[in-house]
Design an enzyme around this catalytic site. Structure first.
Site, PDB file in Angstrom:
ATOM      1  N   SER A   1       0.820  -1.210   0.000  1.00 58.53           N
ATOM      2  CA  SER A   1       0.000   0.000   0.000  1.00 58.53           C
ATOM      3  C   SER A   1       0.853   1.259   0.000  1.00 58.53           C
ATOM      4  CB  SER A   1      -0.864  -0.013   1.264  1.00 58.53           C
ATOM      5  OG  SER A   1      -1.402   1.256   1.501  1.00 58.53           O
TER       6      SER A   1
ATOM      7  N   TYR B   1      -0.837  -0.174  10.035  1.00 60.96           N
ATOM      8  CA  TYR B   1      -1.188  -0.842   8.766  1.00 60.96           C
ATOM      9  C   TYR B   1      -0.019  -0.706   7.781  1.00 60.96           C
ATOM     10  CZ  TYR B   1      -3.605  -1.206   4.197  1.00 60.96           C
ATOM     11  OH  TYR B   1      -3.975  -1.515   2.904  1.00 60.96           O
TER      12      TYR B   1
HETATM   13  P1  NAD Z   1     -11.069  -5.897   1.172  1.00 59.05           P
HETATM   14  O1  NAD Z   1     -11.129  -5.680   2.645  1.00 59.05           O
HETATM   15  O2  NAD Z   1     -12.311  -5.728   0.368  1.00 59.05           O
HETATM   16  O3  NAD Z   1     -10.457  -7.331   0.848  1.00 59.05           O
HETATM   17  C1  NAD Z   1      -9.611  -8.012   1.730  1.00 59.05           C
HETATM   18  C2  NAD Z   1     -10.187  -9.404   1.929  1.00 59.05           C
HETATM   19  O4  NAD Z   1      -9.339 -10.122   2.830  1.00 59.05           O
HETATM   20  C3  NAD Z   1     -11.586  -9.370   2.572  1.00 59.05           C
HETATM   21  O5  NAD Z   1     -12.541 -10.026   1.758  1.00 59.05           O
HETATM   22  C4  NAD Z   1     -11.390 -10.092   3.882  1.00 59.05           C
HETATM   23  O6  NAD Z   1     -12.505 -10.873   4.277  1.00 59.05           O
HETATM   24  C5  NAD Z   1     -10.175 -10.956   3.582  1.00 59.05           C
HETATM   25  N1  NAD Z   1      -9.559 -11.385   4.834  1.00 59.05           N
HETATM   26  C6  NAD Z   1      -9.218 -10.613   5.890  1.00 59.05           C
HETATM   27  N2  NAD Z   1      -8.771 -11.379   6.884  1.00 59.05           N
HETATM   28  C7  NAD Z   1      -8.807 -12.673   6.439  1.00 59.05           C
HETATM   29  C8  NAD Z   1      -8.480 -13.907   7.027  1.00 59.05           C
HETATM   30  N3  NAD Z   1      -7.997 -13.991   8.263  1.00 59.05           N
HETATM   31  N4  NAD Z   1      -8.657 -15.035   6.300  1.00 59.05           N
HETATM   32  C9  NAD Z   1      -9.165 -14.982   5.029  1.00 59.05           C
HETATM   33  N5  NAD Z   1      -9.493 -13.808   4.432  1.00 59.05           N
HETATM   34  C10 NAD Z   1      -9.317 -12.677   5.130  1.00 59.05           C
HETATM   35  O7  NAD Z   1      -9.920  -4.918   0.649  1.00 59.05           O
HETATM   36  P2  NAD Z   1      -9.455  -4.554  -0.825  1.00 59.05           P
HETATM   37  O8  NAD Z   1      -9.710  -3.120  -1.003  1.00 59.05           O
HETATM   38  O9  NAD Z   1     -10.003  -5.514  -1.796  1.00 59.05           O
HETATM   39  O10 NAD Z   1      -7.885  -4.748  -0.690  1.00 59.05           O
HETATM   40  C11 NAD Z   1      -7.194  -5.891  -1.164  1.00 59.05           C
HETATM   41  C12 NAD Z   1      -5.719  -5.745  -0.808  1.00 59.05           C
HETATM   42  O11 NAD Z   1      -5.184  -4.549  -1.371  1.00 59.05           O
HETATM   43  C13 NAD Z   1      -5.439  -5.676   0.696  1.00 59.05           C
HETATM   44  O12 NAD Z   1      -4.252  -6.354   0.965  1.00 59.05           O
HETATM   45  C14 NAD Z   1      -5.249  -4.204   0.935  1.00 59.05           C
HETATM   46  O13 NAD Z   1      -4.442  -3.950   2.063  1.00 59.05           O
HETATM   47  C15 NAD Z   1      -4.564  -3.778  -0.355  1.00 59.05           C
HETATM   48  N6  NAD Z   1      -4.750  -2.347  -0.631  1.00 59.05           N
HETATM   49  C16 NAD Z   1      -5.982  -1.887  -1.003  1.00 59.05           C
HETATM   50  C17 NAD Z   1      -6.138  -0.542  -1.259  1.00 59.05           C
HETATM   51  C18 NAD Z   1      -7.457   0.024  -1.685  1.00 59.05           C
HETATM   52  O14 NAD Z   1      -7.521   1.225  -1.924  1.00 59.05           O
HETATM   53  N7  NAD Z   1      -8.530  -0.750  -1.794  1.00 59.05           N
HETATM   54  C19 NAD Z   1      -5.043   0.346  -1.135  1.00 59.05           C
HETATM   55  C20 NAD Z   1      -3.822  -0.166  -0.740  1.00 59.05           C
HETATM   56  C21 NAD Z   1      -3.676  -1.509  -0.514  1.00 59.05           C
END
Ligand code: NAD
Length: 324
Positions: free
Chosen positions: A118, A149
C-alpha cells in the site's frame, strides 16, 4: 489451462480480479474468511476459512499454482486504520496471513506470487504538504509510515522480497494507491473516502448537509478498479519484481472529490467539516517507475470511475431504504 489462486477473493479487489482472470481463461480458486458481499465472482472453486490458520492455508495452497494473488488483509479506510483502535488486529492478522501464504507458495513452487502492499508504507514526513507529496518508490526509507497498517505492509513487502532473494520465489510487490469502484465496502466503518462521500451524497436531498473529516483540503489520488486490474495483470506479466506503485497521478482534495460527486449526482449539498481520522495531508501516486518497467499508466480521468461508482452506491442506498 493456467491455475490461479486469489486470497481475499471475497473482498473488493479480489472479487474483481477473479472475474478478470476467468475472462482471460484461468482456472481460479478463491479463498476468504467470508463470501463476497455484493456479487458471486465466477471462481471455479471457493474455500471459506481463516488464512491466519496454517491448517486452512494448507488446503488453500496444496498444489503448484501458476499465479497466486495475496490480497487478503485486515484493512479498511481511515475510520478503521487511523484511529489506533485496531492496530494490534491489523498487524497480527495481516502478518500471519502473509507469513503462511508466502511460505506455502515457496514450498509448492508457485510460478509467480503477487503481493498487494500500500501507499501507506510511505513516510509521513514526505506527505505533509498537500500540494507536493513525494511517493516515489525509492522514498520509502528511512521508514516512517503514519499507521501500523503501513508498518505491517512494509514488513510483508520485505518478507516477500526475502523469499525472492533466498529461495528464488518469483514475487511481484505492488503498492496500491486508493483503489475504488463498484462492489467495494461502502458503509459500516471500513469504507474509504470515495465510497463514503458517494454514500453521504446519495443519502441526502439537495441542499442538505454532509460531514467530511478534517478541513477537506487533504489531497489524494484515486484509481478506478478496472485500471488497477490492468496494472496488476501487466505487472504480473512483466519480469519486474517491484516494489512499484499502482495508482493515479490525478490528485484532488477531498473537497474537490465531493464537488465531482455532487456534479455526477446532480445535487448540490452543504459540507460540514468535522474532526476525524484523516491520514497524511497529501498523497499521490508517482507512476514513473511502473511506466518505465511495465509500460502501464491509467487511461481515464477520475470522474469516469466516480460516475459508475456513484451509480452503484446510489442503487445500494435506494435498496436499503426500500427494505426499511
Ligand atoms: P477488502 O477488505 O475488500 O479485501 C480483503 C479481503 O481479505 C476481505 O474479503 C477479507 O474478508 C479478507 N480477509 C481478511 N482477513 C482474512 C483472514 N484472516 N482469512 C481470510 N481472508 C481474510 O480490501 P481490498 O480493497 O479488496 O484490498 C485488497 C488488498 O489490497 C489488501 O491487501 C489491501 O491492504 C490492499 N490495498 C488496497 C487498497 C485500496 O484502496 N482498496 C489500497 C492499498 C492496498
Amino acid at each position: 489451462m493456467k491455475k490461479a489462486l486469489v486470497c481475499g477473493a471475497g473482498g473488493f479487489i479480489g472479487g474483481h480480479l477473479v472475474k478478470r482472470l476467468k475472462s482471460e481463461g484461468f482456472w481460479v480458486r478463491g479463498a476468504d474468511i467470508k463470501p463476497h458481499d455484493f456479487s458471486a465472482p465466477p471462481w471455479d472453486e471457493f474455500l471459506l476459512g481463516d488464512l491466519r490458520d496454517q491448517a486452512f492455508c494448507k488446503k488453500v495452497v496444496d498444489t503448484q499454482f501458476d499465479e497466486i494473488y495475496q490480497l487478503a488483509a485486515d484493512m479498511g479506510g481511515a475510520g478503521y486504520i487511523f484511529t489506533g483502535e485496531n492496530d494490534a488486529d491489523v498487524m497480527h492478522n495481516s502478518a500471519l496471513i502473509n507469513l503462511n501464504i508466502v511460505d506455502l507458495a515457496h514450498k509448492f513452487k508457485a510460478r509467480k506470487i503477487f503481493y498487494s502492499s500500500s501507499a501507506c508504507i510511505y513516510p509521513e514526513y514526505n506527505q505533509l504538504d498537500p500540494e507536493n507529496p513525494k511517493c516515489s518508490e525509492d522514498s520509502a526509507l528511512p521508514a516512517h509510515p503514519d499507521s501500523e497498517y503501513g508498518w505491517e505492509k512494509l514488513f510483508s513487502e520485505r518478507l516477500f522480497l526475502s523469499y525472492k532473494r533466498n529461495y528464488g520465489l518469483d514475487v511481484r510487490v505492488a503498492r496500491f494507491h486508493n483503489i475504488f469502484g463498484p462492489e467495494g465496502t461502502w458503509r459500516g466503518g471500513k469504507e474509504k473516502a470515495p465510497a463514503a462521500v458517494c454514500r453521504k451524497i446519495a443519502e441526502v436531498n439537495a441542499n442538505e448537509t454532509i460531514e467530511i473529516w478534517g478541513d477537506g483540503k487533504q489531497t489524494r489520488s484515486f484509481l478506478y478498479i478496472d485500471e488497477c486490474l490492468d496494472g496488476i495483470r501487466k505487472f504480473m506479466d512483466s519480469s519486474f519484481n517491484g516494489p512499484v506503485n499502482i495508482g493515479s497521478e490525478e490528485m484532488v482534495s477531498i473537497n474537490q472529490l465531493a464537488e465531482y460527486i455532487m456534479e455526477i449526482a446532480g445535487k448540490k449539498v452543504q459540507i460540514k467539516h468535522i474532526p476525524g481520522p484523516q491520514g497524511v495531508r497529501g498523497r499521490k501516486s508517482d507512476n514513473a517507475l511502473i511506466f518505465e518497467k511495465v509500460k502501464w499508466k491509467p487511461s481515464k480521468p477520475l470522474k469516469d470511475g466516480l460516475r459508475s461508482t456513484y451509480q452503484w452506491i446510489n442503487e445500494q442506498v435506494k435498496q436499503i431504504s426500500v427494505k426499511h
